[in-house]
Design a protein around this motif. Structure first.
Motif, PDB file in Angstrom:
ATOM      1  N   GLN A  38       2.667   8.240   4.331  1.00 19.89           N
ATOM      2  CA  GLN A  38       1.646   8.872   3.599  1.00 19.89           C
ATOM      3  C   GLN A  38       1.745   8.616   2.050  1.00 19.89           C
ATOM      4  OE1 GLN A  38       1.757  13.230   3.664  1.00 19.89           O
ATOM      5  NE2 GLN A  38      -0.736  13.264   3.643  1.00 19.89           N
ATOM      6  N   ALA A  39       0.758   8.005   1.695  1.00 19.48           N
ATOM      7  CA  ALA A  39       0.667   7.597   0.443  1.00 19.48           C
ATOM      8  C   ALA A  39      -0.034   8.522  -0.286  1.00 19.48           C
ATOM      9  CB  ALA A  39      -0.535   6.272   0.077  1.00 19.48           C
ATOM     10  N   ARG A  40       0.150   8.499  -1.680  1.00 19.40           N
ATOM     11  CA  ARG A  40      -0.260   9.841  -2.435  1.00 19.40           C
ATOM     12  C   ARG A  40      -1.797   9.971  -2.245  1.00 19.40           C
ATOM     13  NH1 ARG A  40       1.858  10.262  -8.458  1.00 19.40           N
ATOM     14  NH2 ARG A  40       3.958  10.554  -7.267  1.00 19.40           N
ATOM     15  N   GLY A  41      -2.141  11.019  -2.110  1.00 15.68           N
ATOM     16  CA  GLY A  41      -3.812  11.372  -2.009  1.00 15.68           C
ATOM     17  C   GLY A  41      -4.301  10.915  -0.748  1.00 15.68           C
ATOM     18  N   ASP A  88       1.734  -0.760   0.650  1.00 19.74           N
ATOM     19  CA  ASP A  88       2.589  -0.281   1.345  1.00 19.74           C
ATOM     20  C   ASP A  88       3.519   1.139   0.616  1.00 19.74           C
ATOM     21  OD1 ASP A  88       3.422  -3.393   2.201  1.00 19.74           O
ATOM     22  OD2 ASP A  88       2.377  -1.811   3.537  1.00 19.74           O
ATOM     23  N   THR A  89       3.059   1.340  -0.576  1.00 19.24           N
ATOM     24  CA  THR A  89       3.891   2.462  -1.283  1.00 19.24           C
ATOM     25  C   THR A  89       3.443   3.724  -0.571  1.00 19.24           C
ATOM     26  OG1 THR A  89       3.951   1.491  -3.194  1.00 19.24           O
ATOM     27  CG2 THR A  89       3.813   3.653  -3.482  1.00 19.24           C
ATOM     28  N   ALA A  90       4.351   4.685  -0.096  1.00 16.66           N
ATOM     29  CA  ALA A  90       4.211   5.736   0.587  1.00 16.66           C
ATOM     30  C   ALA A  90       5.540   6.355   0.821  1.00 16.66           C
ATOM     31  CB  ALA A  90       3.211   5.637   1.692  1.00 16.66           C
ATOM     32  N   VAL A 117       9.009   4.799  -0.342  1.00 14.34           N
ATOM     33  CA  VAL A 117       9.066   3.411  -0.711  1.00 14.34           C
ATOM     34  C   VAL A 117       8.054   3.384  -1.782  1.00 14.34           C
ATOM     35  CG1 VAL A 117       8.245   1.209   0.068  1.00 14.34           C
ATOM     36  CG2 VAL A 117       9.419   2.923   1.851  1.00 14.34           C
ATOM     37  N   ILE A 118       8.387   2.521  -2.853  1.00  8.42           N
ATOM     38  CA  ILE A 118       7.589   2.115  -3.932  1.00  8.42           C
ATOM     39  C   ILE A 118       7.601   0.788  -4.293  1.00  8.42           C
ATOM     40  CG2 ILE A 118       7.104   2.350  -6.309  1.00  8.42           C
ATOM     41  CD1 ILE A 118       8.655   5.154  -6.311  1.00  8.42           C
ATOM     42  N   VAL A 119       6.451   0.210  -4.228  1.00  6.60           N
ATOM     43  CA  VAL A 119       6.183  -1.206  -4.118  1.00  6.60           C
ATOM     44  C   VAL A 119       5.570  -1.487  -5.603  1.00  6.60           C
ATOM     45  CG1 VAL A 119       5.519  -3.447  -3.276  1.00  6.60           C
ATOM     46  CG2 VAL A 119       6.248  -1.725  -1.880  1.00  6.60           C
TER      47      VAL A 119
END
Length: 121
Positions: A38-41, A88-90, A117-119
């Motif tokens: 789940q990505a922000r928002g 892929d940040t989520a 996970v932060i890219v």
């Protein structure tokens, strides 16, 4: 039943990370484990998973970059992620649901707490 994810962190675009999902309370060799994010928002989406018979599922956008596997002796499912990009940040979750091209149900099955996970460069 309990699922605990680990392995998240920060990585630059093009980098790799490996996630783990340690399961207790049931035998993963007889179960399906899905990986969702789940990505922000945004809403939850399936990215991968492995079925009891060993079949695997990958979301189109991660096909060829992500690899799911399991170690039955350790009752652990892994998600190896390569060539990561900012999309892929989520927060990544493992869950006891069959994955597919549909939205996960957060109110169904068992879920871990997730790993971020932060890219980013």
């Amino acid at each position: 039943e309990q699922l605990v994810e680990s392995g998240g962190g920060w990585v630059q675009p093009g980098g790799s990370l490996g996630l783990s999902c340690v399961v207790s309370g049931f035998d993963i060799s007889r179960s399906v484990i899905g990986w969702a994010r789940q990505a922000r928002g945004k809403g939850l989406e399936w990215v991968s998973g492995i079925f009891a018979d060993g079949r695997t599922y990958y979301k189109d956008s991660v096909q060829g970059r992500f690899a799911v596997s399991r170690d039955n002796a350790k009752n652990t499912v892994y998600l190896q992620m390569h060539n990561l990009n900012t999309a892929d940040t989520a927060v990544y979750y493992c869950a006891t649901q069959p994955p597919g091209d549909f939205a996960p149900r957060a109110d169904f099955g068992f879920w871990g707490e997730g790993t971020q996970v932060i890219v980013s460069s």
